[in-house]
Design a protein around this motif. Structure first.
Motif: not given
Length: 236
Positions: A15-21
């Motif tokens: 989820a954190d990586v997706r937010n960064e995306l």
């Protein structure tokens, strides 16, 4: 599976990586962003997407490998994630196998060491949409039906059954309906459980409350009614 993945360990990182995306995506979609920033954003997005894919696959792989039962359609069993299961599955059960195309049955069968086909080749056949006659004939014969023709049903000549077992007690319908089906399709071997032996529509509360009409009352007492549709343009 998606719900299990969302609640699994390690999903918070995804989820954190997706937010960064999303933050890099906003840079790319902003017409005021400098070209240098867009190049960096594009490079980072490519790397982050690969990371998301790798992490999600790891979560799914762990979920499947620790599950006692995995449910799928026959074609859905071709999912490449199921290839990660070491040594395959102990048992493959194909429900309604008499309505499944043989080609689709081979997909889950090849993932397991033992197979059980559950179904009834005396009921609905598979749905085949092609108009080509030869294809219809070829596809219409299911693996279930072919095995029954090759190896037979429970042997009625006082010999031990071979590969099939008929579930002879039904729990769905009045004895009159079951007896008609039993004689027509099952050599008179279908039995009715006591709980439904004399059950009629009249016993249902919704029928009791709406059957003030005398003809409806009579119909509610009827257990089996065969209607001749000849000449009614009801070709189905």
């Amino acid at each position: 599976l998606e719900a299990l993945v969302q609640n699994a360990d390690g999903t918070e990182i995804v989820a954190d990586v997706r937010n960064e995306l999303q933050s890099f995506l906003r840079i790319l979609s902003n017409p005021k962003s400098r070209s240098g920033d867009k190049r960096i954003a594009y490079r980072e997005m490519k790397s982050l997407r690969k990371e998301v894919r790798t992490r999600e696959e790891k979560v799914v792989r762990e979920l499947i490998s620790t599950a006692q039962v995995v449910l799928a359609t026959t074609v859905g069993a071709a999912n490449r994630m199921l290839e990660k299961v070491e040594d395959g599955f102990d048992l493959v059960v194909i429900d309604e196998a008499a309505q499944a195309l043989e080609a689709s049955c081979w997909i889950p069968i090849l993932r397991g060491r033992k197979v059980v086909l559950a179904g009834d080749h005396c009921q609905l056949p598979p749905t085949i949409k092609t108009k080509h006659h030869r294809a219809q004939v070829g596809l219409a014969k299911t693996m279930f039906e072919r095995l029954m023709q090759l190896y037979g049903d429970d042997d009625r000549n006082n010999k031990a059954p071979r590969i099939s077992r008929m579930l002879k007690v039904q729990y769905r319908m009045h004895e009159d309906i079951a007896n008609w089906a039993s004689m027509a399709m099952y050599h008179g071997e279908l039995l009715t459980h006591e709980s439904v032996r004399s059950r009629t529509l009249r016993q249902l509360s919704v029928v009791q409350s709406s059957s003030s009409d005398a003809s409806l009352k009579d119909l509610a007492e009827t257990t089996l009614l065969l209607v001749d549709t000849a000449g009614c343009d009801m070709y189905e």
